[in-house]
Motif scaffolding. Structure first.
Motif, PDB file in Angstrom:
ATOM      1  N   GLY A   7       0.808  -1.204   0.000  1.00 46.44           N
ATOM      2  CA  GLY A   7       0.000   0.000   0.000  1.00 46.44           C
ATOM      3  C   GLY A   7       0.842   1.255   0.000  1.00 46.44           C
ATOM      4  O   GLY A   7       1.944   1.317  -0.564  1.00 46.44           O
ATOM      5  N   CYS A 196     -10.140  -0.722   1.006  1.00 47.72           N
ATOM      6  CA  CYS A 196      -8.673  -0.767   0.971  1.00 47.72           C
ATOM      7  C   CYS A 196      -8.147  -0.283  -0.373  1.00 47.72           C
ATOM      8  O   CYS A 196      -7.170   0.476  -0.438  1.00 47.72           O
ATOM      9  N   ASP A 200      -5.773   2.960  -1.010  1.00 46.94           N
ATOM     10  CA  ASP A 200      -4.421   2.439  -1.267  1.00 46.94           C
ATOM     11  C   ASP A 200      -3.802   1.888   0.012  1.00 46.94           C
ATOM     12  O   ASP A 200      -2.658   2.186   0.362  1.00 46.94           O
ATOM     13  N   SER A 274      -1.646  -7.845  -0.463  1.00 46.03           N
ATOM     14  CA  SER A 274      -0.210  -7.616  -0.604  1.00 46.03           C
ATOM     15  C   SER A 274       0.584  -8.866  -0.268  1.00 46.03           C
ATOM     16  O   SER A 274       1.554  -9.208  -0.950  1.00 46.03           O
TER      17      SER A 274
END
Length: 297
Positions: A7, A196, A200, A274
């Motif tokens: 992020g 989210c 970001d 991620s």
């Protein structure tokens, strides 16, 4: 290994991390320092750079084992994420403590246990919305960023549909959401993940193997020893999950593909995620988890 931007932190994390709840002794195994050294050395050998822990995985026990390891290695090789908000009393017994001044004590205790001058990601740990909405807490944490004790803040949401804490992340300077997400539990896709993406925020998917049910090791009717956290799960719910896993294995997993690796890669195929942070009990499991990155090609 593959890496993704976490992020707005701009940290590049390995898509496979190492979750360390088990180091606190609540998975039915006591870990020695040699055990932890072997696990983390194997992770580094395979390109893993993300460790996730917490103040209440034991009374800073997991952090202490990691800290001993880190003190004998290069600190900059690792991105260390830990959490705050609980006092550990005994196995499966902890109390919530999110008072700002107490959190400062927790932070200092974590830094001492981890033998480091800074924490890469410091996460609000499964607290209620009332605790999250305490501006004094976030003001104090911002001051710790300015002091160099913390690089980035995150939120480990207790409910994987907690839109309130997710939506207010940017307001409190929280850059990462940690959430339960796996093939058996896709709830975050509905509301949390879109938020989210809009902000970001980095996303760490915890329990990506659904407490091991997606490992492919267990059949319906499997039982767990009293020292295993899964012994505390509802028996009927466990049966239903294992039956669903059998159907997933039959209908979704290609022949010859390891079920656990498939499950980790499944999480990572969502563009918002991620990294996944599966636990592991030995170096062989670290290696097996790392192979999931190959399924992303």
């Amino acid at each position: 290994m593959k890496y993704r931007r976490l992020g707005k932190t701009e940290l590049d994390v390995s898509v496979i991390g190492i979750g360390t709840w088990q180091f606190g002794g609540e998975w039915g195994q006591q870990f020695t320092q040699n055990d932890v050294d072997s696990i983390l050395d194997k992770g580094q050998e395979l390109g893993i750079n993300l460790i996730d822990t917490a103040e209440c995985y034991g009374d800073h026990l997991s952090e202490s084992l990691i800290g001993d390891y880190i003190s004998r290695r290069k600190r900059e090789d690792w991105i260390i994420a830990t959490k705050f908000g609980h006092h550990f009393h005994e196995r499966f017994t902890r109390t919530d403590v999110f008072d700002a001044q107490d959190v400062l004590k927790q932070l200092d205790a974590s830094l001492k246990a981890l033998r480091t001058e800074y924490i890469d990601l410091y996460q609000f740990h499964s607290g209620r919305d009332e605790a999250f909405d305490n501006d004094d807490l976030w003001t104090l944490l911002d001051k710790q960023i300015q002091a160099g004790k913390i690089r980035f803040l995150g939120t480990s949401i207790g409910s994987n549909d907690n839109l309130h804490q997710t939506e207010n992340s940017t307001r409190v300077n929280s850059s990462v959401i940690q959430v339960v997400y796996n093939r058996l539990d896709r709830v975050p896709e509905n509301r949390v993940f879109p938020s989210c993406e809009q902000q970001d925020l980095g996303v760490l998917a915890r329990v990506p193997l659904a407490s091991g049910y997606l490992s492919g090791k267990y059949k319906p009717g499997a039982t767990f020893e009293s020292t295993d956290v899964r012994h505390r799960h509802d028996a009927q719910s466990t049966m239903r999950k294992l039956e669903e896993v059998q159907m997933i294995r039959k209908n979704e997993v290609s022949e010859g593909v390891d079920m656990a690796q498939w499950a980790l890669a499944w999480c990572l195929r969502h563009p918002v995620v991620s990294a996944v942070i599966p636990g592991c009990k030995n170096p062989a499991q670290v290696e097996a988890n790392a192979r999931a990155a190959n399924l992303l090609d």
